[in-house]
Structure formats: C-alpha cells, structure tokens
Write an enzyme that holds these catalytic residues in place. Structure first.
Site, mmCIF file in Angstrom:
data_model
loop_
_atom_site.group_PDB
_atom_site.id
_atom_site.type_symbol
_atom_site.label_atom_id
_atom_site.label_comp_id
_atom_site.label_asym_id
_atom_site.label_seq_id
_atom_site.Cartn_x
_atom_site.Cartn_y
_atom_site.Cartn_z
ATOM 1 N N PRO A 317 0.802 -1.240 0.000
ATOM 2 C CA PRO A 317 0.000 0.000 0.000
ATOM 3 C C PRO A 317 0.827 1.278 0.000
ATOM 4 C CG PRO A 317 0.018 -0.982 2.179
ATOM 5 C CD PRO A 317 0.818 -1.899 1.315
ATOM 6 N N CYS A 318 1.481 1.565 -1.125
ATOM 7 C CA CYS A 318 2.260 2.800 -1.208
ATOM 8 C C CYS A 318 1.353 4.026 -1.176
ATOM 9 C CB CYS A 318 3.138 2.801 -2.458
ATOM 10 S SG CYS A 318 2.252 2.499 -3.973
ATOM 11 N N HIS A 319 0.042 3.822 -1.404
ATOM 12 C CA HIS A 319 -0.883 4.961 -1.354
ATOM 13 C C HIS A 319 -1.075 5.467 0.074
ATOM 14 C CE1 HIS A 319 -3.366 1.316 -0.782
ATOM 15 N NE2 HIS A 319 -4.095 2.068 0.015
#
Ligand SMILES: [Zn+2]
Length: 351
Positions: A317-319
């Site tokens: 989850p780089c967001h």
C-alpha cells in the site's frame, strides 16, 4: 492515455439501445444534470445535444461529472459478460485451441462482437489472444524440461519454424533460450478505478498497476530485466484469487491480502516495500516516519523514490504514504486514485 472512441452517432445509438457490448468502451456525461452513466443505464436517456462521451469514468470525473446512482458507473460489472462465458470456458478447457470466425458463428457468436470485446479488454484480437495463450503454455512446458518440438506440437503448431518465429516475436528470445528464463503471465483486472495490469510468475504476484500509468512500459521492461523474464498474456492459477481479493478490497470487505508476492529490487527497496506493508489499513504515514522506521531518518528522498518504484499497487500500500503536512503527494496511478483509495479505507476502517 486516452483511448480512441467510436463516433458519436454510434455511441448515441448504443446508448438508446442500452447496448451492453459498449460497456467499458464509453461512459456518457449529461451536461444538463452533471451526472455520468454507463451505456446500459436504465434512466431516461438524454437528448443528443446534452451528452458528452468519455472513454473512462476517470475522464468523466475529471470533467466534473458525478457518478449516476442508478447505473453506478464506478462499480465494475463481471469481467466476462454472460454471452462470452461459454467461449471463455471452452478456451480455458482446451489448450492449444484455434477458432476461426466461422467456428465462432457456429457457436452463435458474432466474430466482430468478440473481436471488439477482446480489443477492449485485452488490447488484442481474439486470434492474438489465443496465440499468446498457446505460446505461454509452450513456454511453461519448455521451462519444465519438455523438448521444443513436443511443446510446439502440443500447443497446436505443425511447423517448428513457425512456432519458433511466433515465440520469438512474442517473448524476445528463442524457445531454446527460454529454459533459463522466467515467464511473467499478465492479465487485466477491472476495478472501479479503471483496468489494472496484473503479472505473476511461478512464485507469486509480481505486478499490479493501473493501466494508464505513465511508467507502466518502463516498469514492465525493468521487471523483465530484474526477473530475467518475458511477459506473456494468459491465465495463471493466482489470478482468480487476486481478482477476488481486489474486488473485495474495493467493496470494503477486505483489509489485508494473503497472496504470495515477488518483490524484485535492491535490499533498500525491499526494506521500504516491507515497511509499507506495516502501515495499517485506513491509516497513513509520512515519508519521514517511514524513513525513521527503517533506521535512516535522512533517507526521506530515497524512501520516496523506492515508494514510487513499487510495482504491486494496493497489495503493497504505497498509497498510504503522504507528505509531512498531510498533503497527498505523488502517486504513480494518479492523485485522484490515491485519494479514492484513502477515502475508501477510511470509510471501512474498523473503529
Ligand atoms: Zn445512469
């Protein structure tokens, strides 16, 4: 990347007919209400002078339209429409299958309709799709020690040179060389934020990216180099589970993923990506916090860069990483998607 659209008269006719074969090809904005719809929406149809067509829900959103509550253009319908399901089942069950237009007609299918759907969903004709399946399968067989000739024959090729040529065109190397290569099988997964390209090796999922992402082609090349591999469209045992988990995520019923991942990169990148996986669903961290977590508080920029190099969106989850001031900073898939994902997670976070 804007897809070319059919002409307005064709789309308006499809709209009046609620033609489901145009699902995913366009959405329509209604200028008088500010709402956008699928072609199949059951609401009263607007006059031709009050419509504006877009190739994706994203573009409609960017032009200020709101999604219709009746047809819900942001939620995705089943990837394979009902009329196509028997054909897809046959293709799955019959390795090496070849089907010409006449054989499609025998099955009660319109070859043009089939072609249009495959172009739309796989970016290629039905014939190319079958060809890539055959080559992908042959690749797997050769990798597992089968003789090239045998694999070619099993995949429905009668001429070895024809097989070798198609193989090389598709993968970039000869069948003989493929013993020492990896195969990345790629497919498309539909999401409410547009189609994603998914890739898997024998070891696990190695790619999940939004298709209009600017870096996608570069990422694919880098992945091929890193994994010593070639990308071939096709089916993979993990794709059904991946699709299901991604759909559950978008429905708000899944907060974690349990699929094997292949994360090729430098030790630093791997550490950054591992760090991303520790950010709980529905929360965010800053790049500074992530850098501190890795024990290198000075490496904020390097952390941000490695973050951007993440090739497995959503699952890693780089967001969930935002700027120090709480601002949404860059996201490869586009800031509008990052915002959507964070809002989605906030809405479904367990209190
Ligand atoms: Zn509608």
């Amino acid at each position: 990347m804007t897809r070319p659209l059919p002409d307005n008269a064709t789309m308006y006719t499809a709209l009046l007919r609620k033609d489901s074969t145009f699902e995913g090809i366009f959405v329509v904005g209604v200028t008088t209400t500010g709402i956008f719809c699928r072609p199949t929406c059951t609401a009263k149809k607007p006059k031709p002078e009050h419509v504006e067509f877009f190739s994706t829900p994203r573009e409609a959103l960017q032009h200020g339209y709101r999604p219709c509550k009746i047809c819900q253009p942001l939620s995705c319908k089943g990837e394979i429409p009902e009329w196509l399901q028997p054909l897809m089942a046959e293709v799955e069950a019959t390795p090496g299958i070849r089907l010409q237009d006449a054989e499609l007609r025998q099955r009660g299918l319109d070859p043009n309709r089939v072609r249009r759907w495959f172009r739309q969903h796989h970016g290629m004709t039905f014939q190319s799709y079958l060809r890539t399946l055959r080559i992908g399968r042959a690749f797997g067989r050769i990798r597992h020690g089968e003789q090239v000739g045998e694999a070619a024959f099993e995949s429905g090729y009668e001429s070895l040179s024809g097989f070798a040529e198609t193989f090389k065109n598709m993968t970039g190397f000869s069948p003989q060389q493929s013993r020492h290569r990896n195969l990345i099988t790629i497919t498309r997964i539909l999401t409410p934020l547009g189609p994603m390209l998914a890739g898997a090796t024998e070891q696990g999922i190695c790619l999940l990216e939004f298709i209009d992402r600017k870096m996608l082609e570069t990422q694919l090349k880098r992945l091929n180099t890193l994994l010593h591999a070639a990308c071939v469209p096709g089916t993979h045992a993990l794709f059904a589970a991946l699709d299901r988990q991604v759909q559950e995520y978008f429905a708000g019923t899944r907060t974690a993923f349990d699929l094997p991942l292949v994360v090729a990169g430098t030790p630093f990148q791997q550490a950054v990506w591992e760090g991303l996986r520790t950010i709980p669903y529905g929360t965010t961290r800053s790049y500074q916090e992530q850098a501190a977590l890795l024990g290198s508080p000075q490496a904020v920029r390097a952390v941000a860069r490695a973050n951007g190099d993440n090739r497995i969106a959503i699952l890693i989850p780089c967001h969930r990483v935002i700027g120090k001031n709480g601002k949404l900073t860059g996201y490869g898939g586009g800031l509008w998607r990052k915002e959507y994902l964070l809002n989605l997670e906030r809405g479904h976070r367990k209190q």
